[in-house]
Every structure is written in C-alpha cells, then in structure tokens.
Design a protein around this motif. Structure first.
Motif, PDB file in Angstrom:
ATOM      1  N   GLU B  51       0.826  -1.197   0.000  1.00 25.52           N
ATOM      2  CA  GLU B  51       0.000   0.000   0.000  1.00 25.52           C
ATOM      3  C   GLU B  51       0.873   1.266   0.000  1.00 25.52           C
ATOM      4  O   GLU B  51       0.595   2.223  -0.716  1.00 25.52           O
ATOM      5  N   GLU B  52       1.949   1.233   0.797  1.00 20.90           N
ATOM      6  CA  GLU B  52       2.871   2.379   0.817  1.00 20.90           C
ATOM      7  C   GLU B  52       3.577   2.544  -0.520  1.00 20.90           C
ATOM      8  O   GLU B  52       3.845   3.650  -0.979  1.00 20.90           O
ATOM      9  N   MET B  53       3.862   1.418  -1.150  1.00 18.53           N
ATOM     10  CA  MET B  53       4.477   1.418  -2.487  1.00 18.53           C
ATOM     11  C   MET B  53       3.623   2.246  -3.452  1.00 18.53           C
ATOM     12  O   MET B  53       4.144   3.007  -4.273  1.00 18.53           O
ATOM     13  N   MET B  54       2.304   2.106  -3.338  1.00  9.98           N
ATOM     14  CA  MET B  54       1.379   2.790  -4.240  1.00  9.98           C
ATOM     15  C   MET B  54       1.429   4.312  -4.077  1.00  9.98           C
ATOM     16  O   MET B  54       1.024   5.054  -4.950  1.00  9.98           O
ATOM     17  N   GLU B  55       1.889   4.746  -2.905  1.00 12.51           N
ATOM     18  CA  GLU B  55       1.900   6.186  -2.635  1.00 12.51           C
ATOM     19  C   GLU B  55       3.220   6.850  -3.031  1.00 12.51           C
ATOM     20  O   GLU B  55       3.382   8.049  -2.909  1.00 12.51           O
ATOM     21  N   LEU B  56       4.179   6.050  -3.520  1.00  7.74           N
ATOM     22  CA  LEU B  56       5.518   6.589  -3.745  1.00  7.74           C
ATOM     23  C   LEU B  56       5.590   7.680  -4.807  1.00  7.74           C
ATOM     24  O   LEU B  56       6.437   8.553  -4.739  1.00  7.74           O
ATOM     25  N   VAL B  57       4.738   7.625  -5.803  1.00  9.73           N
ATOM     26  CA  VAL B  57       4.824   8.673  -6.825  1.00  9.73           C
ATOM     27  C   VAL B  57       3.589   9.563  -6.875  1.00  9.73           C
ATOM     28  O   VAL B  57       3.436  10.359  -7.782  1.00  9.73           O
ATOM     29  N   GLY B  58       2.695   9.423  -5.921  1.00  6.42           N
ATOM     30  CA  GLY B  58       1.516  10.287  -5.932  1.00  6.42           C
ATOM     31  C   GLY B  58       0.211   9.527  -6.107  1.00  6.42           C
ATOM     32  O   GLY B  58      -0.766  10.083  -6.586  1.00  6.42           O
ATOM     33  N   GLY B  59       0.199   8.258  -5.738  1.00  4.63           N
ATOM     34  CA  GLY B  59      -1.059   7.516  -5.708  1.00  4.63           C
ATOM     35  C   GLY B  59      -1.211   6.512  -6.828  1.00  4.63           C
ATOM     36  O   GLY B  59      -0.632   6.661  -7.901  1.00  4.63           O
ATOM     37  N   ALA B  60      -1.991   5.468  -6.550  1.00  3.98           N
ATOM     38  CA  ALA B  60      -2.194   4.363  -7.490  1.00  3.98           C
ATOM     39  C   ALA B  60      -2.880   4.823  -8.773  1.00  3.98           C
ATOM     40  O   ALA B  60      -2.763   4.217  -9.819  1.00  3.98           O
ATOM     41  N   ASP B  61      -3.604   5.932  -8.687  1.00  6.70           N
ATOM     42  CA  ASP B  61      -4.378   6.466  -9.807  1.00  6.70           C
ATOM     43  C   ASP B  61      -3.561   7.281 -10.795  1.00  6.70           C
ATOM     44  O   ASP B  61      -3.992   7.538 -11.906  1.00  6.70           O
TER      45      ASP B  61
END
Lengths: 165, 213
Positions: B51-61
């Motif tokens: 989940e934290e990985m998904m936030e690394l560049v500004g969100g999964a979206d």
C-alpha cells in the motif's frame, strides 16, 4: 438530516466493508482483481483487491487473506455474515485482471491477470454466489467504485469514458 | 525473512550506493540523449508495504509512462523507469522533434511510443550494466515493455514475485528531475525503481562480503 456519504478506500491486498450511503473504491487495478460482494436489500457491500490466484503459491509463514482469490472471497463472506448478511442474498461484480504487458509471455507471471479472474470465478461458484456483472481482461488499468445503495459498479480506465456495470 | 527491520543501516547504505551507481549512469545517458542537464536525487531505499508502495509517486491512480524490465541472471527482480506523462511528453518531444502530440491523449503516435521505449531501454540498460560491473554479477535484462497507465496497475507487476513470500518490498528509488521544468511537484519527477526479488538480497550481500546477521 442530511447524511454526507464518504468513500471508503481499499488498498492493494486489502478488503473492507461499506454500508449505504457510503461508497467503496479501489484504485489502479492491473493484473489484480477487485471483487465486490453485495446485498442490495441490506445495502451493504464488501470489496477485496486481490493480487494472486491461489494461497498455495505462498511461500511465507503467514497467509495474508486479502491477497489471494481463494482466501479473500471466503473471508469477505465471513466479514459480511458478521454484519448480519445472509450468504444466499449475496451477489458479485468483478473488475480487473488485465494483461498490461502482453508481449512478455515468457513467464506465468505475465498471465497472472486472467488466472486471477478464473480463480475468483471459481470461488464464487464454490459459494454459489451469482456473478452479475464483470469488466475483466484487456490491457488497461482500472479504478472501481461501488455503491451499495444502487448496486452499480463504476469502472474508470485511462483515456476512456468511465462506465457503469 | 523480509520485514521492516530486515535491513541494518550498513546494508541500507550499500543498497543506496547501488541505486547511486545505477541511476547515476542512467541519468548521464539521459543527459547525453537529450543534450541537456538532468538532476538526480540521492537514492532512497525503503522497506514498504504494498500500500505504501502505491503512494511513492503520488497515488495508485496517477498516470505514468513506464518502461518495465524483468531482470534475470545472478540477480533477479524487476526494474521500472517511470515518468509522469507531462514530463514524458516533454522529453519525447525534445528527443524526436515532434511537438504535436501528448502522452495524455488517447492516440499516441507509434513513433513517440517507440522512442519512449528505446529511451527506457537505453536508460535501464545503463543502470543495469553499471550494476553488473560494480557487483561483478551477470545481469540479464528482458526485452522492455512499455505502458502508459495508472501507476498502481503498472507497479503491481513488480510486486507479484515478491508478494508470494512477503507483504513488504524493498525498493531502491532514485528520482530524476529536468531542471528546465523547475517544478517540485510529483507531476514532473522521473523515477528509477529497482525491486530485487527477496532471494537476491542474500546473493547481493554475500557477493559484497556483507554480514547477513
């Protein structure tokens, strides 16, 4: 009284429950599959964002249930039953399972999307939960949002108008 | 074996140095390709939940242009070169001289896509060959795959192998910036992500003579 609805966010390898008027969303489904189980009468739904088809693939010591199709569906049913839902009333909608990088077919990992979809369908069948709608496959990522009020699942992809299933 | 306190500070420093050597070489290659200055940040090594990985560049979206390679050989894992679509458009416009397209439109010209793929291929190649030289290990990159899509949908491919053994990933992340855009927002920062498979850390530290205790 005016009730403001909030959006419950479900992360990767995670699952949560939502009741109307709130909605539930998961973002950036690639090969992963979003499974929604819902009861329209009770206006309650659960969403799991699964990554892998089968917990027998796990080589770790503990099994993280929301990660695998076979454990996530069962666990989601249990969570909903705790909220007083009758399993027989449950219906399902699913989305995801894309093949983002199609031409790299040398490993099984590249076929993980379709395998995830198959595994989820098999689990739904096992628990006799009807699959009402699906938006699976293709080569695009998806963000989905479900409303337990209307039973509609919104599917958004990059560069395409969003659709409701 | 992989958990939050898996790495001690010495091991973290080594992984940072690996990111530094690889991305430094790649940033030089990018600078040569575009004939302009490219800035690079000190690599960060993080043990993150998915989940934290998904936030690394500004969100999964967040929509990104990505080149994805699988690594085989003495070291296995996944490598990504990611650019936010705005920055990818700027770079590829500069590289090809075509100015009438954008990666955030539905129909991207074939030439722009293949230029981006080639750029990713060159950069990932220079990253990995620098690593291979430094580590004296045989590293074989796969044919690169290109995707322009949501970050979450793309990066999850790098987590599939790891997710079978662990709920955490160790990511070596190096940010690059185009000084011309002078913008600190995530919309303009490129990233090199190296995601070694869990087994590879043992091989890597053993090779470098680092104590695994």
């Amino acid at each position: 009284m005016i009730q403001e609805s909030i959006v419950i966010k479900v992360g990767i390898a995670d699952m949560k429950i939502v009741t109307a008027p709130n909605t539930i969303r998961t973002s950036g489904l690639g090969s992963c599959v979003g499974v929604v189980l819902y009861d329209l009468q009770k206006k309650i739904a659960g969403l799991a964002h699964i990554m892998l088809p089968d917990s027998s693939l796990a080589r770790g010591e503990t099994i993280h249930k929301a990660k695998y199709a076979d454990t996530a569906v069962e666990c989601l049913i249990q969570l909903l039953e705790k909220e007083g839902v009758n399993k027989k009333q449950l219906k399902a909608k699913i989305a995801g399972g894309a093949e983002m990088f199609k031409f790299m077919t040398k490993t099984d990992i590249m076929r993980i999307g379709p395998r995830n979809v198959d595994a989820v369908k098999q689990e739904l069948k096992k628990f006799s939960i009807p699959l009402v709608a699906e938006d699976v496959g293709g080569s695009s990522g998806r963000t989905i949002e479900f409303s337990p009020e209307s039973g509609k699942l919104m599917v958004r992809t990059v560069n395409q108008p969003s659709k409701e299933i | 074996m992989l958990n939050n306190n898996f790495l001690n500070s010495f091991q973290l420093d080594i992984l940072k140095e690996i990111g530094n050597i690889g991305a430094g070489n790649a940033a030089t290659a990018l600078s040569g390709l575009l004939n302009k200055k490219i800035e690079m940040n000190v690599p960060s090594v993080q043990v993150v939940s998915f989940e934290e990985m998904m936030e690394l560049v500004g969100g999964a979206d967040m929509v990104v242009a990505a080149v994805f390679l699988q690594i085989d050989g003495d070291l296995t894992g996944n490598m990504f070169f990611l650019l936010p679509i705005k920055q990818a458009t700027i770079f590829i416009q500069q590289l090809t001289g075509m100015s009438d397209f954008s990666f955030d439109e539905p129909s991207v010209p074939e030439l722009a896509l293949s230029a981006f793929q080639e750029m990713g291929n060159i950069l990932a190649g220079s990253y990995l060959s620098a690593l291979s030289d430094f580590l004296q290990m045989h590293i074989v990159p796969s044919v690169p795959a290109v995707g322009i899509d949501m970050f979450g949908a793309i990066i999850s491919y790098g987590l599939i192998e790891i997710s079978q053994v662990s709920d955490f990933a160790i990511v070596i992340d190096t940010e690059i910036k185009d000084p011309d855009t002078m913008n600190e927002s995530d919309l303009y920062k490129g990233h090199f992500f190296l995601l070694p498979d869990p087994d590879s850390f043992v091989k890597l530290f053993t090779k470098l003579g680092v104590d695994m205790e």
